[in-house]
Design a protein around this motif. Structure first.
Motif, PDB file in Angstrom:
ATOM      1  N   SER A 279       0.214  -2.128  -3.046  1.00 54.10           N
ATOM      2  CA  SER A 279       1.007  -2.984  -3.946  1.00 54.10           C
ATOM      3  C   SER A 279       1.696  -2.161  -5.020  1.00 54.10           C
ATOM      4  O   SER A 279       2.866  -2.404  -5.374  1.00 54.10           O
ATOM      5  CB  SER A 279       0.108  -4.042  -4.596  1.00 54.10           C
ATOM      6  OG  SER A 279      -0.433  -4.899  -3.619  1.00 54.10           O
ATOM      7  N   ILE A 280       0.979  -1.181  -5.547  1.00 51.18           N
ATOM      8  CA  ILE A 280       1.557  -0.317  -6.597  1.00 51.18           C
ATOM      9  C   ILE A 280       2.723   0.489  -6.035  1.00 51.18           C
ATOM     10  O   ILE A 280       3.773   0.629  -6.684  1.00 51.18           O
ATOM     11  CB  ILE A 280       0.471   0.612  -7.178  1.00 51.18           C
ATOM     12  CG1 ILE A 280      -0.557  -0.216  -7.964  1.00 51.18           C
ATOM     13  CG2 ILE A 280       1.105   1.670  -8.087  1.00 51.18           C
ATOM     14  CD1 ILE A 280      -1.768   0.575  -8.407  1.00 51.18           C
ATOM     15  N   ILE A 281       2.541   1.027  -4.806  1.00 57.88           N
ATOM     16  CA  ILE A 281       3.628   1.795  -4.175  1.00 57.88           C
ATOM     17  C   ILE A 281       4.849   0.907  -3.958  1.00 57.88           C
ATOM     18  O   ILE A 281       5.999   1.306  -4.234  1.00 57.88           O
ATOM     19  CB  ILE A 281       3.148   2.401  -2.840  1.00 57.88           C
ATOM     20  CG1 ILE A 281       2.105   3.506  -3.114  1.00 57.88           C
ATOM     21  CG2 ILE A 281       4.332   2.965  -2.048  1.00 57.88           C
ATOM     22  CD1 ILE A 281       1.479   4.054  -1.859  1.00 57.88           C
ATOM     23  N   LYS A 282       4.629  -0.298  -3.462  1.00 63.60           N
ATOM     24  CA  LYS A 282       5.750  -1.219  -3.222  1.00 63.60           C
ATOM     25  C   LYS A 282       6.444  -1.573  -4.530  1.00 63.60           C
ATOM     26  O   LYS A 282       7.676  -1.626  -4.613  1.00 63.60           O
ATOM     27  CB  LYS A 282       5.249  -2.482  -2.536  1.00 63.60           C
ATOM     28  CG  LYS A 282       6.385  -3.402  -2.111  1.00 63.60           C
ATOM     29  CD  LYS A 282       5.883  -4.590  -1.314  1.00 63.60           C
ATOM     30  CE  LYS A 282       7.066  -5.449  -0.873  1.00 63.60           C
ATOM     31  NZ  LYS A 282       6.637  -6.642  -0.111  1.00 63.60           N
ATOM     32  N   GLU A 283       5.641  -1.811  -5.556  1.00 67.19           N
ATOM     33  CA  GLU A 283       6.199  -2.134  -6.881  1.00 67.19           C
ATOM     34  C   GLU A 283       7.055  -0.972  -7.391  1.00 67.19           C
ATOM     35  O   GLU A 283       8.158  -1.162  -7.919  1.00 67.19           O
ATOM     36  CB  GLU A 283       5.064  -2.417  -7.864  1.00 67.19           C
ATOM     37  CG  GLU A 283       5.522  -2.908  -9.224  1.00 67.19           C
ATOM     38  CD  GLU A 283       5.757  -4.403  -9.228  1.00 67.19           C
ATOM     39  OE1 GLU A 283       6.218  -4.904 -10.261  1.00 67.19           O
ATOM     40  OE2 GLU A 283       5.498  -5.066  -8.204  1.00 67.19           O
ATOM     41  N   SER A 284       6.545   0.243  -7.210  1.00 65.65           N
ATOM     42  CA  SER A 284       7.263   1.433  -7.656  1.00 65.65           C
ATOM     43  C   SER A 284       8.595   1.575  -6.922  1.00 65.65           C
ATOM     44  O   SER A 284       9.628   1.894  -7.521  1.00 65.65           O
ATOM     45  CB  SER A 284       6.394   2.676  -7.435  1.00 65.65           C
ATOM     46  OG  SER A 284       7.112   3.844  -7.796  1.00 65.65           O
ATOM     47  N   ASN A 285       8.569   1.340  -5.614  1.00 69.87           N
ATOM     48  CA  ASN A 285       9.802   1.436  -4.821  1.00 69.87           C
ATOM     49  C   ASN A 285      10.840   0.400  -5.250  1.00 69.87           C
ATOM     50  O   ASN A 285      12.037   0.678  -5.315  1.00 69.87           O
ATOM     51  CB  ASN A 285       9.487   1.265  -3.332  1.00 69.87           C
ATOM     52  CG  ASN A 285       8.738   2.460  -2.765  1.00 69.87           C
ATOM     53  OD1 ASN A 285       8.816   3.560  -3.319  1.00 69.87           O
ATOM     54  ND2 ASN A 285       7.999   2.245  -1.682  1.00 69.87           N
ATOM     55  N   LEU A 286      10.370  -0.802  -5.538  1.00 73.53           N
ATOM     56  CA  LEU A 286      11.280  -1.864  -5.978  1.00 73.53           C
ATOM     57  C   LEU A 286      11.922  -1.515  -7.324  1.00 73.53           C
ATOM     58  O   LEU A 286      13.118  -1.729  -7.538  1.00 73.53           O
ATOM     59  CB  LEU A 286      10.535  -3.195  -6.082  1.00 73.53           C
ATOM     60  CG  LEU A 286      10.218  -3.894  -4.752  1.00 73.53           C
ATOM     61  CD1 LEU A 286       9.271  -5.063  -4.983  1.00 73.53           C
ATOM     62  CD2 LEU A 286      11.504  -4.379  -4.087  1.00 73.53           C
TER      63      LEU A 286
END
Length: 337
Positions: A279-286
């Motif tokens: 979730s953190i990685i996805k949030e960072s990418n967004l």
């Protein structure tokens, strides 16, 4: 006494003739002005002016030649569209719109329009041939002159912002050059000046109109781009909430077990931490996508094509909504292929 009275009578008659002549000029001025102020289209202004002149000043016709700065030419742009003018052009066998005078040609100095253009003053000639120098065969011009009964050709410069933009010609059969008074010539000057002013206003109006169209177009494009970016931010905002919901949900599950002093298996904890990490990685990418202006340019989205596991995406999506579903006593089931 009789002789004295006769002298007074002659003076009164002369003054009455002058007043009548001035009145005719004023009527002509009023009629001409009313004809050309009805339009703000430059082409229509000139067309109306040239076509109204025969009736306004009792002329055979009129011609307007436009000065083209690039080619340094006076090109015939408009002529009175009446039977007399059409018959004259048919007689000499020339298409009027093809007529032009190259002002750099030495022979052009003999042309009445060249003299009006270069001296910026009104010019008169008894010969129609002076209007044909360097353009039409003099014999053909002479034939047209006899056919029309031309007695005088007048050329008046037309100015805009104190620059000569063209020359207007008056073709007349009622007076020779020496019969025109200064008041008569003032009428021709006024017509040329009025045409120049009206053309100036019409041209300015057209420029303003084009500028307004451009401004409206730019405004519409900006509004469209703003709305697009606003929609994209809304989508991005929704996408940002999803990973955070998952991370929040996974962490709450672990915290609840710890608070209740329940045993936390290593596999269970690792699974929840991996989901939080994802979730953190996805949030960072967004967030990185939102900060990159290259992704939104001129209402276009630059897409990057990457390989991904559809099953993992579906699992992650279900996981994102699992807690909300449980609060509503709902269950989400995904049967993997």
């Amino acid at each position: 006494i009789g002789i004295e009275n006769a002298g007074y009578l002659d003076q009164i008659t002369e003054q009455l003739d002058q007043l009548e002549n001035k009145n005719k000029h004023l009527e002509s001025i009023n009629k001409f002005t009313n004809q050309i102020i009805t339009s703000l289209d430059p082409e229509k202004v000139v067309s109306e002016a040239i076509n109204s002149i025969p009736s306004v000043i009792d002329a055979l016709g009129a011609i307007y030649s436009t000065f083209e700065e690039r080619s340094h030419e006076l090109r015939l742009s408009y002529f009175s569209d009446n039977e007399i003018a059409n018959a004259a052009f048919k007689l000499i066998g020339i298409e009027p719109t093809t007529l032009k005078l190259n002002l750099q040609n030495p022979i052009a100095a003999q042309h009445i329009n060249f003299r009006a253009f270069s001296t910026r003053t009104i010019q008169l000639s008894p010969d129609l041939a002076d209007l044909a120098v360097g353009i039409v065969d003099p014999k053909l011009a002479r034939r047209a002159e006899l056919f029309l009964g031309v007695k005088c050709v007048i050329a008046v410069p037309v100015k805009s912002h104190n620059e000569v933009i063209g020359v207007i010609n008056f073709i007349l059969n009622n007076k020779t050059p020496d019969q025109f008074t200064e008041e008569d010539l003032d009428l021709f000057r006024f017509i040329a000046d009025q045409l120049g002013i009206t053309l100036e206003n019409a041209t300015l109006y057209r420029r303003v109109e084009k500028a307004l169209v451009s401004v409206r177009k730019s405004r519409a494009e900006l509004q469209e781009k703003y709305q697009f970016e606003k929609d994209m931010m809304g989508i991005m905002g929704h996408e940002l909430r999803t990973p955070m919901t998952v991370a929040k949900g996974m962490s709450e599950l672990v915290i609840a077990k710890a608070e209740n002093k329940e045993p936390i298996e290593e596999a269970y904890l690792l699974d929840k931490l991996e989901k939080i990490h994802m979730s953190i990685i996805k949030e960072s990418n967004l967030i990185q996508t939102m900060l990159s202006t290259s992704h939104i340019d001129n209402t276009k989205v630059n897409l990057q094509y990457v390989k991904f596991d559809l099953i993992d995406l579906i699992d992650f999506t279900i996981l994102s909504f699992k807690k909300d579903a449980e609060l509503k006593n709902l269950s989400i089931e995904f049967i993997k292929p």
